[in-house]
Design a protein around this motif. Structure first.
Motif, PDB file in Angstrom:
ATOM      1  N   ILE A  37      45.664  49.826  40.895  1.00 45.05           N
ATOM      2  CA  ILE A  37      46.104  49.679  42.287  1.00 45.05           C
ATOM      3  C   ILE A  37      45.194  50.507  43.194  1.00 45.05           C
ATOM      4  N   PHE A  38      44.978  49.993  44.421  1.00 47.61           N
ATOM      5  CA  PHE A  38      44.066  50.635  45.372  1.00 47.61           C
ATOM      6  C   PHE A  38      44.476  50.255  46.793  1.00 47.61           C
ATOM      7  N   PRO A  39      44.397  51.187  47.748  1.00 56.35           N
ATOM      8  CA  PRO A  39      44.882  50.870  49.103  1.00 56.35           C
ATOM      9  C   PRO A  39      43.897  50.143  50.025  1.00 56.35           C
ATOM     10  N   TYR A  40      42.636  49.991  49.629  1.00 57.26           N
ATOM     11  CA  TYR A  40      41.633  49.446  50.544  1.00 57.26           C
ATOM     12  C   TYR A  40      40.971  48.168  50.011  1.00 57.26           C
ATOM     13  N   GLU A  41      40.359  47.443  50.916  1.00 54.50           N
ATOM     14  CA  GLU A  41      39.657  46.206  50.566  1.00 54.50           C
ATOM     15  C   GLU A  41      38.450  46.517  49.677  1.00 54.50           C
ATOM     16  N   CYS A  42      38.295  45.748  48.618  1.00 57.76           N
ATOM     17  CA  CYS A  42      37.154  45.949  47.715  1.00 57.76           C
ATOM     18  C   CYS A  42      36.889  44.696  46.890  1.00 57.76           C
ATOM     19  N   ARG A  43      37.346  43.574  47.370  1.00 54.29           N
ATOM     20  CA  ARG A  43      37.201  42.326  46.610  1.00 54.29           C
ATOM     21  C   ARG A  43      35.743  41.992  46.317  1.00 54.29           C
ATOM     22  N   ASN A  44      34.866  42.236  47.279  1.00 53.79           N
ATOM     23  CA  ASN A  44      33.449  41.913  47.068  1.00 53.79           C
ATOM     24  C   ASN A  44      32.874  42.669  45.872  1.00 53.79           C
ATOM     25  N   GLU A  45      33.230  43.940  45.744  1.00 49.05           N
ATOM     26  CA  GLU A  45      32.734  44.742  44.630  1.00 49.05           C
ATOM     27  C   GLU A  45      33.273  44.220  43.298  1.00 49.05           C
ATOM     28  N   ILE A  46      34.557  43.900  43.269  1.00 46.32           N
ATOM     29  CA  ILE A  46      35.180  43.384  42.047  1.00 46.32           C
ATOM     30  C   ILE A  46      34.556  42.043  41.682  1.00 46.32           C
ATOM     31  N   ASP A  47      34.413  41.167  42.669  1.00 43.11           N
ATOM     32  CA  ASP A  47      33.805  39.849  42.422  1.00 43.11           C
ATOM     33  C   ASP A  47      32.370  39.980  41.912  1.00 43.11           C
ATOM     34  N   PHE A  48      31.618  40.910  42.486  1.00 50.35           N
ATOM     35  CA  PHE A  48      30.231  41.085  42.067  1.00 50.35           C
ATOM     36  C   PHE A  48      30.144  41.421  40.579  1.00 50.35           C
ATOM     37  N   VAL A  49      30.905  42.417  40.150  1.00 54.71           N
ATOM     38  CA  VAL A  49      30.871  42.824  38.742  1.00 54.71           C
ATOM     39  C   VAL A  49      31.414  41.704  37.857  1.00 54.71           C
ATOM     40  N   ALA A  50      32.509  41.080  38.283  1.00 54.75           N
ATOM     41  CA  ALA A  50      33.128  40.005  37.498  1.00 54.75           C
ATOM     42  C   ALA A  50      32.173  38.830  37.319  1.00 54.75           C
ATOM     43  N   GLU A  51      31.492  38.441  38.382  1.00 56.70           N
ATOM     44  CA  GLU A  51      30.567  37.316  38.299  1.00 56.70           C
ATOM     45  C   GLU A  51      29.301  37.684  37.526  1.00 56.70           C
ATOM     46  N   HIS A  52      28.864  38.922  37.647  1.00 52.83           N
ATOM     47  CA  HIS A  52      27.687  39.378  36.898  1.00 52.83           C
ATOM     48  C   HIS A  52      27.920  39.244  35.390  1.00 52.83           C
ATOM     49  N   PHE A  53      29.153  39.545  34.950  1.00 50.63           N
ATOM     50  CA  PHE A  53      29.484  39.470  33.522  1.00 50.63           C
ATOM     51  C   PHE A  53      30.184  38.163  33.132  1.00 50.63           C
ATOM     52  N   PHE A  54      30.272  37.210  34.066  1.00 49.74           N
ATOM     53  CA  PHE A  54      30.883  35.904  33.805  1.00 49.74           C
ATOM     54  C   PHE A  54      32.330  36.009  33.307  1.00 49.74           C
ATOM     55  N   VAL A  55      33.119  36.875  33.954  1.00 46.40           N
ATOM     56  CA  VAL A  55      34.520  37.053  33.545  1.00 46.40           C
ATOM     57  C   VAL A  55      35.487  36.868  34.724  1.00 46.40           C
ATOM     58  N   ARG A  56      35.039  36.237  35.783  1.00 44.65           N
ATOM     59  CA  ARG A  56      35.878  36.071  36.974  1.00 44.65           C
ATOM     60  C   ARG A  56      37.211  35.404  36.641  1.00 44.65           C
ATOM     61  N   LYS A  57      37.208  34.455  35.724  1.00 44.92           N
ATOM     62  CA  LYS A  57      38.432  33.719  35.413  1.00 44.92           C
ATOM     63  C   LYS A  57      39.481  34.579  34.722  1.00 44.92           C
ATOM     64  N   TYR A  58      39.108  35.763  34.248  1.00 45.03           N
ATOM     65  CA  TYR A  58      40.042  36.641  33.555  1.00 45.03           C
ATOM     66  C   TYR A  58      40.650  37.708  34.470  1.00 45.03           C
ATOM     67  N   ILE A  59      40.275  37.689  35.756  1.00 46.23           N
ATOM     68  CA  ILE A  59      40.691  38.756  36.670  1.00 46.23           C
ATOM     69  C   ILE A  59      41.545  38.193  37.805  1.00 46.23           C
ATOM     70  N   ASN A  60      42.671  38.856  38.068  1.00 48.16           N
ATOM     71  CA  ASN A  60      43.519  38.526  39.221  1.00 48.16           C
ATOM     72  C   ASN A  60      43.427  39.673  40.218  1.00 48.16           C
ATOM     73  N   TYR A  61      43.235  39.317  41.466  1.00 49.29           N
ATOM     74  CA  TYR A  61      43.125  40.286  42.561  1.00 49.29           C
ATOM     75  C   TYR A  61      44.268  39.975  43.516  1.00 49.29           C
TER      76      TYR A  61
END
Length: 109
Positions: A37-61
Protein backbone atom coordinates in the motif's frame (compact mmCIF):
# COMPACT_ATOMS: atom_id res chain seq x y z
CA UNK A 1 -4.18 5.30 -1.53
CA UNK A 2 -2.72 2.85 -4.00
CA UNK A 3 -2.59 -0.90 -3.49
CA UNK A 4 -0.43 -3.19 -5.61
CA UNK A 5 -1.25 -6.89 -5.51
CA UNK A 6 0.69 -9.40 -7.56
CA UNK A 7 0.93 -13.13 -8.08
CA UNK A 8 3.97 -13.67 -10.26
CA UNK A 9 4.87 -17.31 -10.99
CA UNK A 10 8.05 -18.85 -9.57
CA UNK A 11 9.51 -19.20 -13.07
CA UNK A 12 9.55 -15.38 -13.18
CA UNK A 13 11.25 -14.99 -9.80
CA UNK A 14 13.64 -12.33 -11.12
CA UNK A 15 10.67 -10.16 -12.12
CA UNK A 16 8.92 -10.77 -8.78
CA UNK A 17 12.07 -9.74 -6.91
CA UNK A 18 12.40 -6.61 -9.08
CA UNK A 19 8.78 -5.60 -8.38
CA UNK A 20 9.32 -6.19 -4.65
CA UNK A 21 12.48 -4.08 -4.67
CA UNK A 22 10.85 -1.24 -6.65
CA UNK A 23 7.84 -1.13 -4.33
CA UNK A 24 10.13 -0.91 -1.30
CA UNK A 25 12.28 1.77 -2.99
CA UNK A 26 9.15 3.83 -3.67
CA UNK A 27 8.17 3.58 0.00
CA UNK A 28 5.30 1.11 -0.26
CA UNK A 29 4.32 -0.62 2.96
CA UNK A 30 3.82 -4.40 2.75
CA UNK A 31 0.48 -5.73 3.96
CA UNK A 32 1.29 -9.29 2.95
CA UNK A 33 4.07 -10.91 0.96
CA UNK A 34 2.75 -9.70 -2.41
CA UNK A 35 0.39 -6.90 -1.34
CA UNK A 36 1.64 -3.37 -0.79
CA UNK A 37 0.00 0.00 0.00
CA UNK A 38 1.16 3.54 -0.82
CA UNK A 39 -0.49 6.99 -0.55
CA UNK A 40 0.80 8.55 -3.80
CA UNK A 41 0.52 8.06 -7.55
CA UNK A 42 3.19 5.74 -8.96
CA UNK A 43 1.49 3.71 -11.66
CA UNK A 44 4.02 4.71 -14.32
CA UNK A 45 6.89 3.30 -12.26
CA UNK A 46 5.04 0.05 -11.56
CA UNK A 47 4.03 -0.31 -15.22
CA UNK A 48 7.58 0.34 -16.38
CA UNK A 49 9.07 -2.45 -14.26
CA UNK A 50 6.15 -4.80 -14.97
CA UNK A 51 6.39 -4.30 -18.73
CA UNK A 52 10.19 -4.55 -18.70
CA UNK A 53 9.89 -8.04 -17.17
CA UNK A 54 6.74 -8.99 -19.16
CA UNK A 55 4.65 -9.59 -16.02
CA UNK A 56 2.00 -6.86 -16.34
CA UNK A 57 -0.80 -9.43 -16.47
CA UNK A 58 0.14 -10.69 -12.99
CA UNK A 59 -0.14 -7.29 -11.27
CA UNK A 60 -3.24 -5.45 -10.01
CA UNK A 61 -2.99 -1.74 -9.23
CA UNK A 62 -5.87 -0.37 -7.17
CA UNK A 63 -6.52 3.35 -6.77
CA UNK A 64 -9.63 5.15 -5.49
CA UNK A 65 -11.99 2.27 -6.08
CA UNK A 66 -10.74 1.17 -9.48
CA UNK A 67 -8.68 -1.96 -10.08
CA UNK A 68 -6.30 -1.56 -12.98
CA UNK A 69 -5.27 -5.05 -14.06
CA UNK A 70 -3.02 -6.30 -16.79
CA UNK A 71 -6.16 -6.90 -18.86
CA UNK A 72 -7.87 -3.51 -18.41
CA UNK A 73 -9.86 -1.56 -15.81
CA UNK A 74 -12.67 -2.91 -13.64
CA UNK A 75 -14.72 -0.51 -11.48
CA UNK A 76 -15.46 -1.53 -7.90
CA UNK A 77 -19.05 -0.29 -7.94
CA UNK A 78 -19.70 -0.52 -4.21
CA UNK A 79 -16.42 1.06 -3.20
CA UNK A 80 -17.72 4.53 -2.38
CA UNK A 81 -20.61 3.11 -0.34
CA UNK A 82 -18.28 0.82 1.56
CA UNK A 83 -15.19 3.04 1.75
CA UNK A 84 -15.24 3.29 5.54
CA UNK A 85 -15.80 -0.46 5.93
CA UNK A 86 -12.93 -1.21 3.51
CA UNK A 87 -10.65 1.23 5.32
CA UNK A 88 -11.44 -0.43 8.65
CA UNK A 89 -10.79 -3.89 7.18
CA UNK A 90 -7.51 -2.70 5.68
CA UNK A 91 -6.51 -1.08 8.99
CA UNK A 92 -7.29 -4.31 10.85
CA UNK A 93 -5.22 -6.31 8.33
CA UNK A 94 -2.26 -3.94 8.75
CA UNK A 95 -2.61 -3.93 12.56
CA UNK A 96 -2.83 -7.74 12.63
CA UNK A 97 0.33 -7.98 10.52
CA UNK A 98 2.18 -5.59 12.84
CA UNK A 99 1.08 -7.60 15.90
CA UNK A 100 2.17 -10.86 14.22
CA UNK A 101 5.57 -9.40 13.31
CA UNK A 102 6.02 -8.00 16.81
CA UNK A 103 5.22 -11.43 18.27
CA UNK A 104 7.67 -13.08 15.90
CA UNK A 105 10.43 -10.62 16.82
CA UNK A 106 9.76 -11.27 20.52
CA UNK A 107 9.97 -15.04 19.94
CA UNK A 108 13.25 -14.71 18.06
CA UNK A 109 14.91 -12.69 20.82
Amino acid sequence: WRIVIFDIPEKRKKARDAINLKLKELGFHPIQKSTFIFPYECRNEIDFVAEHFFVRKYINYIVDGVTITGNGITALQEYKKNREKLFIQLSIAIFTGVIALTGLVMLLK
